[in-house]
Motif scaffolding. Structure first.
Motif, PDB file in Angstrom:
ATOM      1  N   ASP A  45      57.570 103.076 114.976  1.00  0.00           N
ATOM      2  CA  ASP A  45      56.307 104.086 114.678  1.00  0.00           C
ATOM      3  C   ASP A  45      56.182 104.629 115.942  1.00  0.00           C
ATOM      4  O   ASP A  45      55.068 104.353 116.762  1.00  0.00           O
ATOM      5  CB  ASP A  45      55.298 103.498 113.970  1.00  0.00           C
ATOM      6  CG  ASP A  45      54.100 104.454 113.869  1.00  0.00           C
ATOM      7  OD1 ASP A  45      54.328 105.672 113.808  1.00  0.00           O
ATOM      8  OD2 ASP A  45      52.856 103.911 113.449  1.00  0.00           O
ATOM      9  N   LEU A  50      52.762 106.275 111.530  1.00  0.00           N
ATOM     10  CA  LEU A  50      53.595 105.688 110.241  1.00  0.00           C
ATOM     11  C   LEU A  50      53.004 104.487 109.585  1.00  0.00           C
ATOM     12  O   LEU A  50      52.518 103.512 110.147  1.00  0.00           O
ATOM     13  CB  LEU A  50      54.969 105.575 110.641  1.00  0.00           C
ATOM     14  CG  LEU A  50      55.791 105.104 109.464  1.00  0.00           C
ATOM     15  CD1 LEU A  50      56.249 106.574 108.866  1.00  0.00           C
ATOM     16  CD2 LEU A  50      57.365 104.673 110.233  1.00  0.00           C
ATOM     17  N   LEU A  53      58.060 103.530 105.987  1.00  0.00           N
ATOM     18  CA  LEU A  53      59.254 104.223 105.466  1.00  0.00           C
ATOM     19  C   LEU A  53      59.570 103.709 103.933  1.00  0.00           C
ATOM     20  O   LEU A  53      59.421 102.545 103.757  1.00  0.00           O
ATOM     21  CB  LEU A  53      60.446 104.212 106.350  1.00  0.00           C
ATOM     22  CG  LEU A  53      60.491 104.619 107.475  1.00  0.00           C
ATOM     23  CD1 LEU A  53      61.787 104.084 108.300  1.00  0.00           C
ATOM     24  CD2 LEU A  53      60.278 106.202 107.379  1.00  0.00           C
ATOM     25  N   GLU A 131      58.865 109.442 104.853  1.00  0.00           N
ATOM     26  CA  GLU A 131      57.905 108.753 105.625  1.00  0.00           C
ATOM     27  C   GLU A 131      56.415 109.037 105.036  1.00  0.00           C
ATOM     28  O   GLU A 131      56.109 109.718 104.270  1.00  0.00           O
ATOM     29  CB  GLU A 131      57.740 109.637 106.848  1.00  0.00           C
ATOM     30  CG  GLU A 131      58.785 109.708 108.028  1.00  0.00           C
ATOM     31  CD  GLU A 131      58.565 110.188 109.224  1.00  0.00           C
ATOM     32  OE1 GLU A 131      57.689 111.268 109.064  1.00  0.00           O
ATOM     33  OE2 GLU A 131      59.127 110.014 110.134  1.00  0.00           O
ATOM     34  N   ARG A 133      52.478 108.332 106.070  1.00  0.00           N
ATOM     35  CA  ARG A 133      51.442 108.519 107.066  1.00  0.00           C
ATOM     36  C   ARG A 133      50.218 107.534 106.817  1.00  0.00           C
ATOM     37  O   ARG A 133      49.896 107.394 105.530  1.00  0.00           O
ATOM     38  CB  ARG A 133      51.238 109.612 107.590  1.00  0.00           C
ATOM     39  CG  ARG A 133      52.473 110.233 107.937  1.00  0.00           C
ATOM     40  CD  ARG A 133      52.141 111.800 108.752  1.00  0.00           C
ATOM     41  NE  ARG A 133      53.138 112.343 109.147  1.00  0.00           N
ATOM     42  CZ  ARG A 133      53.737 113.692 109.032  1.00  0.00           C
ATOM     43  NH1 ARG A 133      52.800 114.320 108.299  1.00  0.00           N
ATOM     44  NH2 ARG A 133      54.904 113.837 109.334  1.00  0.00           N
TER      45      ARG A 133
END
Length: 166
Positions: A45, A50, A53, A131, A133
């Motif tokens: 990250d 992040l 994933l 991704e 967030r």
């Protein structure tokens, strides 16, 4: 006549893996192993935004493609063992994504086989990364990087299996 290439171990799984146990499995009770090289890819990250994933794959196809690449490594270098594990699902920063373990009588073969397999895992294995967030938004699908294609291109040579040539 040279020994037949080893049969690689390929797994795709949601669960975490134990790097030390996987490496030890390739040298346990063996006297012909002089080198074990490992590569573990970890979710990072860089920007601090992040949450995770999400890795998706095409079941069956992903295993077959990784096995195809691993067999080419086993044919190209004198290995005593080769393992590739790739995770799928939601993976948080700091967690493992991929593991490659190559064992050989000699270090150079183990290093090169592990590097070869990783370069082609990055460019040929059918995985998609999305991704997520920390703020709850999605960063979208991660695009392939030219640097990964460039790294894989270094293996193109006249003595390489035809399937790898670009």
């Amino acid at each position: 006549m040279p020994d037949a290439p080893v049969t690689p171990v390929v797994r795709i799984q949601a669960e975490e893996f134990d790097l030390a146990a996987e490496a030890a499995a390739l040298s346990r009770d063996r006297r012909d192993v002089g080198a074990v090289v490992t590569f573990s890819g970890i979710c990072r990250d860089d920007a601090g935004t992040l949450a995770a994933l999400e890795l998706e794959h095409y079941p069956g196809m992903a295993e077959a493609e990784i096995m195809r690449i691993a067999r080419q490594a086993a044919e190209r270098w004198p290995l005593t063992g080769l393992t590739a594990i790739h995770r799928h699902g939601r993976i948080a920063p700091g967690e493992n994504i991929v593991l490659v373990v190559a064992a050989s009588a000699h270090r150079q073969a183990a290093f090169e086989a592990a590097s070869f397999l990783m370069d082609f895992l990055k460019t040929r294995a059918p995985f998609w990364k999305k991704e997520h967030r920390r703020d709850g938004t999605e960063g979208g699908w991660v695009e392939a990087r030219d640097a990964d294609d460039h790294a894989a291109s270094r293996w193109a040579s006249g003595d390489q299996p035809a399937e790898i040539k670009s």
